[in-house]
Write an enzyme that holds these catalytic residues in place. Structure first.
Site, PDB file in Angstrom:
ATOM      1  N   HIS A  85       0.816  -1.215   0.000  1.00 40.88           N
ATOM      2  CA  HIS A  85       0.000   0.000   0.000  1.00 40.88           C
ATOM      3  C   HIS A  85       0.851   1.267   0.000  1.00 40.88           C
ATOM      4  CE1 HIS A  85       0.506  -0.527   4.460  1.00 40.88           C
ATOM      5  NE2 HIS A  85       0.599   0.783   4.410  1.00 40.88           N
ATOM      6  N   ASP A 116       0.241  -7.676   1.174  1.00 37.89           N
ATOM      7  CA  ASP A 116       0.678  -6.299   1.415  1.00 37.89           C
ATOM      8  C   ASP A 116       2.197  -6.156   1.384  1.00 37.89           C
ATOM      9  OD1 ASP A 116       0.284  -3.630   1.739  1.00 37.89           O
ATOM     10  OD2 ASP A 116      -0.038  -3.699   3.905  1.00 37.89           O
ATOM     11  N   SER A 201       4.922   2.327   7.753  1.00 39.19           N
ATOM     12  CA  SER A 201       4.657   1.158   6.911  1.00 39.19           C
ATOM     13  C   SER A 201       5.859   0.800   6.061  1.00 39.19           C
ATOM     14  CB  SER A 201       3.463   1.430   6.006  1.00 39.19           C
ATOM     15  OG  SER A 201       2.269   1.348   6.718  1.00 39.19           O
TER      16      SER A 201
END
Length: 626
Positions: A85, A116, A201
């Site tokens: 993402h 992911d 992230s």
């Protein structure tokens, strides 16, 4: 003594041996060597992404650009590992080293949205100078084990280190799309209490010994405190192994059936489950026609073991001593192309099977490929496209009941798609048809539509009129000559480059759908009759043979009865009726385990937050795992 607030901080002054000039300490003392050596900060990089997704309501256009930032770290082979993402819908990606000032253009090697994860690289050789590689430890951290999260979260532009402990090991759906979570698999995840904020992230998570044990990817915002999640070694290993073997991201294995838990005592007795004999598991409700278990697993079976893992009645398997996780972990840890050994309980008897490791094809497209645009087709001002998760999220409030229900159906054919009319471009040719509801297209010229290419071919085959029928039995009639005459005018009025997307341009009237395979033709395909009631059409060879044999028997019976009638005299006032010679209609019994989900109400129109992905200029936003 003066008050505390009036005190002035004194400077540590020293006098030089060679002169009387004052020397002021301007730098703090360096940190201990051991602390500095345990933090491989050089291997952690900051990623800058400019992204733009398609406008699914105007599929020939792109949405406005947005800028994000995230984290990543160096692994072997001159590659950078990060979250999917962080670079989703990217147009450009740049990477900056720790302590550096230049942003190097990066190339995206592969993206797997299901787990992911994404791989990047940089072509500039100067970027890789003096950059140590990090290895992911072959271990899942234990509860209460201390961990460090390193990345570039919101609140500053430089690197940040947070500490915490492992809170639990569980399974989660990684997909950040709320609609996509209905189809995504459950993967192993580790919960920690270290702060994971927007921008963290893709950053590495370390043990105290300095080894990488996971990748930060999600955190809660507002609803809970000190809850963050990291991607552990088993998920990372499968992703990297698949890329090394195939050169692409691959998919995630699943079993391809729906199930229910067997926690009720009466259900356990009826299914002949017995914990003392290790007869425990989950009850199979419906087997998907294109899944790995087709023709092997049946509705009513009980899944007891997966690759040696005993499945409990609550759907969990043993993970470590005192820990249990969802049985999906025993499935998703296998690579695509491998095999899975499962054990069933069928009619009270155990049965061992081997199934292929694959992902069941989905009827709705879950994720957009790199630089891929949604297909579209414009006919008489009506805009048609295929149903996807991106379209559902963009127009959830505009879907009619039929379109919403079809979005939950399973796939029966390899090339099957759901064709949707998303809008009308107002023009005299479509006067009276204007509707704001999104509708499913079921037929064209009384032929069922398999996909959007098939739909275009049927339109090109039309003679005088184009007859389009929606899933709600509404009809759209368009004069073909007028459609062709007004097409250029409509394109100029709405500044649309082409009436069809590039992938549909080669399609002509000769296009035919892929012929049905044996597996597909054997499936129970849901259809609707003229009264709008759902019925089942059994399309297997066994039913055809049975029907033909009954016809032959009926013909023989008719001949015998006719011969008997002609040789007997009419002595009684009532004679038996003659057989008509018509075989009885064979009605396929409906499957009691058919639990095709029905609409439970629409979800509110929301834009899901990107997990841990920091927008440029963001100062006070946070993450949402859902």
């Amino acid at each position: 003594m003066p008050p505390r607030r009036d005190r002035k901080k004194s400077l540590d002054l020293g006098r030089s041996d060679s002169s009387s000039s004052l020397m002021v300490a301007t730098q703090p003392p360096p940190p201990p060597v051991l602390v500095r050596s345990k933090l491989p900060l050089k291997s952690v990089v900051k990623i800058f992404t400019v992204a733009s997704s398609p406008n699914f309501m105007l599929p020939w256009q792109m949405s406005r650009q947005e800028s994000y930032s995230g984290s990543g770290f160096i692994i072997s082979g001159r590659k950078i590992l990060t979250n999917a993402h962080v670079v989703a819908d990217f147009t450009t990606v740049r990477i900056r080293r720790h302590g550096g000032q230049n942003k190097f253009p990066a190339k995206v090697l592969c993206i797997n949205h299901w787990c992911d994860l994404a791989l990047l690289t940089v072509d500039d050789d100067s970027f890789w100078e003096d950059l140590p590689e990090l290895d992911v430890a072959n271990d899942v951290p234990h509860m209460d084990e201390r961990v460090l999260v390193i990345g570039y979260p919101m609140g500053g532009d430089t690197i940040c280190v947070t500490r915490g402990v492992v809170s639990r090991v569980t399974t989660l759906v990684y997909c950040d799309s709320k609609v996509g979570q209905l189809f995504a698999p459950q993967l192993l995840a580790v919960q920690i209490d270290a702060a994971i904020n927007s921008g963290n992230s893709g950053g590495p998570v370390f043990q105290e010994n300095g080894s990488v044990v996971g990748i930060a990817f999600s955190g809660y915002a507002g609803s809970a405190d000190n809850i963050g999640y990291i991607i552990p070694y088993p998920v990372i290993k499968n992703f990297l192994s698949t890329y090394e073997k195939t050169g692409n991201a691959g998919n995630i294995c699943d079993l391809g059936f729906t199930y229910e838990l067997c926690e009720n005592h009466s259900m356990q007795k009826a299914l002949k489950l017995n914990e003392s004999k290790s007869f425990t598991g989950v009850h199979v409700i419906r087997v998907k026609k294109l899944g790995p278990c087709r023709k092997l697993v049946k509705s009513g079976d009980v899944l007891m073991k997966v690759n040696g893992f005993q499945v409990a009645n609550d759907g969990t398997v043993a993970f470590r001593e005192g820990e249990r996780v969802h049985f999906a972990h025993a499935v998703t840890t296998n690579e695509i192309g491998s095999t899975l050994d499962i054990e069933l309980l069928r009619a009270g008897k155990p049965l061992k099977l081997t199934i292929p490791g694959m992902q069941t094809p989905q009827l709705i497209k879950a994720f957009r490929g790199e630089k891929e645009m949604p297909p579209y087709l414009i006919v008489g001002g009506a805009v048609f496209t295929t149903l996807s998760i991106g379209l559902i999220e963009a127009a959830i409030d505009d879907f009619d009941d039929d379109s919403w229900e079809c979005s939950r159906r399973e796939k029966h054919y390899a090339d099957q798609e759901i064709v949707i009319r998303i809008s009308w471009l107002s023009h005299p040719i479509n006067h009276g048809y204007v509707s704001r509801r999104v509708e499913r297209i079921a037929k064209c010229n009384d032929v069922k539509i398999r996909n959007i290419k098939h739909f275009r071919a049927l339109i090109l085959k039309s003679k005088d009129f184009i007859h389009i029928e929606t899933g709600n039995k509404r009809s759209i009639y368009l004069d073909k000559k007028e459609v062709e005459k007004t097409m250029k005018e409509i394109m100029l009025t709405y500044a649309i480059p082409s009436p069809v997307s590039k992938d549909l341009e080669p399609v002509d009237a000769s296009y035919e759908p892929i012929p049905s395979s044996d597996e597909e033709s054997d499936s129970d395909e849901e259809d609707e009759d003229d009264d709008g009631k759902k019925k089942k059409k059994k399309k297997n060879k066994k039913a055809k043979k049975q029907s033909s044999s009954e016809k032959e028997e009926s013909k023989d019976t008719t001949r015998e009865q006719n011969a008997t009638t002609t040789t007997t005299t009419t002595t009684t006032p009532t004679s038996p009726k003659k057989a008509r010679g018509r075989p009885k209609k064979i009605v396929a019994a409906t499957d009691p385990a058919d639990t095709t989900p029905k609409k439970r109400g629409r979800k509110p129109k929301t834009t899901p937050n990107k997990k841990g992905k920091q927008k440029e200029g963001e100062t006070a936003t946070s993450n949402d795992n859902e």
